[in-house]
Scaffold this motif. Sequence first.
Motif, mmCIF file in Angstrom:
data_model
loop_
_atom_site.group_PDB
_atom_site.id
_atom_site.type_symbol
_atom_site.label_atom_id
_atom_site.label_comp_id
_atom_site.label_asym_id
_atom_site.label_seq_id
_atom_site.Cartn_x
_atom_site.Cartn_y
_atom_site.Cartn_z
ATOM 1 N N ARG A 99 0.755 -1.369 0.026
ATOM 2 C CA ARG A 99 0.038 0.005 -0.090
ATOM 3 C C ARG A 99 0.819 1.309 -0.058
ATOM 4 O O ARG A 99 0.656 2.228 -0.459
ATOM 5 C CB ARG A 99 -0.888 0.066 1.194
ATOM 6 C CG ARG A 99 -0.326 0.068 2.512
ATOM 7 C CD ARG A 99 -1.333 -0.013 3.565
ATOM 8 N NE ARG A 99 -0.426 -0.453 4.806
ATOM 9 C CZ ARG A 99 -0.712 0.466 5.933
ATOM 10 N NH1 ARG A 99 -1.787 1.254 5.826
ATOM 11 N NH2 ARG A 99 -0.150 0.139 7.024
ATOM 12 N N ARG A 100 2.156 1.184 0.522
ATOM 13 C CA ARG A 100 2.849 2.314 0.465
ATOM 14 C C ARG A 100 3.983 2.433 -0.608
ATOM 15 O O ARG A 100 4.250 3.174 -1.114
ATOM 16 C CB ARG A 100 3.554 2.780 1.722
ATOM 17 C CG ARG A 100 2.499 3.177 3.117
ATOM 18 C CD ARG A 100 2.997 3.484 4.087
ATOM 19 N NE ARG A 100 3.865 2.675 4.707
ATOM 20 C CZ ARG A 100 4.490 2.615 5.918
ATOM 21 N NH1 ARG A 100 4.086 3.524 6.886
ATOM 22 N NH2 ARG A 100 5.183 1.645 6.608
ATOM 23 N N SER A 101 4.682 1.384 -0.516
ATOM 24 C CA SER A 101 5.639 0.960 -1.421
ATOM 25 C C SER A 101 5.267 0.834 -2.919
ATOM 26 O O SER A 101 6.193 1.157 -3.818
ATOM 27 C CB SER A 101 6.516 -0.182 -0.921
ATOM 28 O OG SER A 101 5.676 -1.198 -1.234
ATOM 29 N N GLY A 102 4.085 0.217 -3.111
ATOM 30 C CA GLY A 102 3.654 0.049 -4.486
ATOM 31 C C GLY A 102 4.221 -1.215 -5.227
ATOM 32 O O GLY A 102 4.246 -1.457 -6.312
ATOM 33 N N ARG A 124 0.546 -7.693 6.798
ATOM 34 C CA ARG A 124 -0.880 -7.700 7.338
ATOM 35 C C ARG A 124 -1.555 -6.366 7.041
ATOM 36 O O ARG A 124 -2.802 -6.154 6.686
ATOM 37 C CB ARG A 124 -1.019 -8.252 8.523
ATOM 38 C CG ARG A 124 -1.176 -7.225 9.781
ATOM 39 C CD ARG A 124 -1.344 -8.210 11.003
ATOM 40 N NE ARG A 124 -1.113 -7.051 12.310
ATOM 41 C CZ ARG A 124 -0.012 -6.674 12.796
ATOM 42 N NH1 ARG A 124 1.030 -7.122 12.115
ATOM 43 N NH2 ARG A 124 0.141 -5.884 13.758
ATOM 44 N N HIS A 125 -0.927 -5.298 7.465
ATOM 45 C CA HIS A 125 -1.560 -3.932 7.134
ATOM 46 C C HIS A 125 -1.952 -3.530 5.981
ATOM 47 O O HIS A 125 -2.822 -2.621 5.768
ATOM 48 C CB HIS A 125 -0.507 -2.878 7.739
ATOM 49 C CG HIS A 125 -0.217 -3.250 9.565
ATOM 50 N ND1 HIS A 125 -1.051 -2.970 10.176
ATOM 51 C CD2 HIS A 125 1.011 -3.599 9.924
ATOM 52 C CE1 HIS A 125 -0.425 -2.983 11.431
ATOM 53 N NE2 HIS A 125 0.701 -3.807 11.310
ATOM 54 N N ASN A 126 -1.456 -4.233 4.961
ATOM 55 C CA ASN A 126 -1.661 -3.946 3.458
ATOM 56 C C ASN A 126 -3.052 -4.298 3.291
ATOM 57 O O ASN A 126 -3.767 -3.683 2.291
ATOM 58 C CB ASN A 126 -0.906 -4.874 2.543
ATOM 59 C CG ASN A 126 0.356 -4.391 2.406
ATOM 60 O OD1 ASN A 126 0.690 -3.081 1.981
ATOM 61 N ND2 ASN A 126 1.381 -4.956 3.060
#
Length: 143
Positions: A28-31, A56-58
Amino acid sequence: MNVVMRPLLSSPLGSRINGVMLLEFTGRRSGRRIRVPANFHLVDGVPTAFTDAPWRHNFTDGAPVTVTYRGRKYKTHGTLVRMTPEQMGEAVRKSLDTGGSAQRMGIKTAPGHQPTAAELAALGPDLGTAVIRFNFNPSLPHT
C-alpha cells in the motif's frame, strides 16, 4: 523458508501442498509487488490467514490479492480483521476443527489433547490479534 515455498507453490507441485497458500498483492505504501506464503485455514467456511507479520497492514481497508492454493489461482479480495483474544481463540479452534494444524500454527499440546477455545484464548498474543479473510471458495473452480 519463503525462498523455497514461493516458487514451489507457484509450480505444478503446488497442487499437492495442502495447508499453505501464496499471497500476491501490491504494497500500500511501497507500491511494490509482494509475494508471501501463509498457512491456509478455514474459519466458518472462509479462507483465512492468521498473522501478526507487518505485511498484514496492507489489508487494513481491504485489498485485491491473488491467492494460489493447491495449484489454483484466485483473484480475490482480502480484509484484515482485528480480534480480541477470545475471538482469536474461537477462530483458531474452528480452524483446528476443519483440519487446521496446531503444529503449523506453533501451538504445542499434549498428545491427543484438543485445546478448547478458552485455552487457546489464554495464549493471548502468541496466537496473534488479527486474521485476514479472503473472498473465495477453494472448493469451486478458480477464476
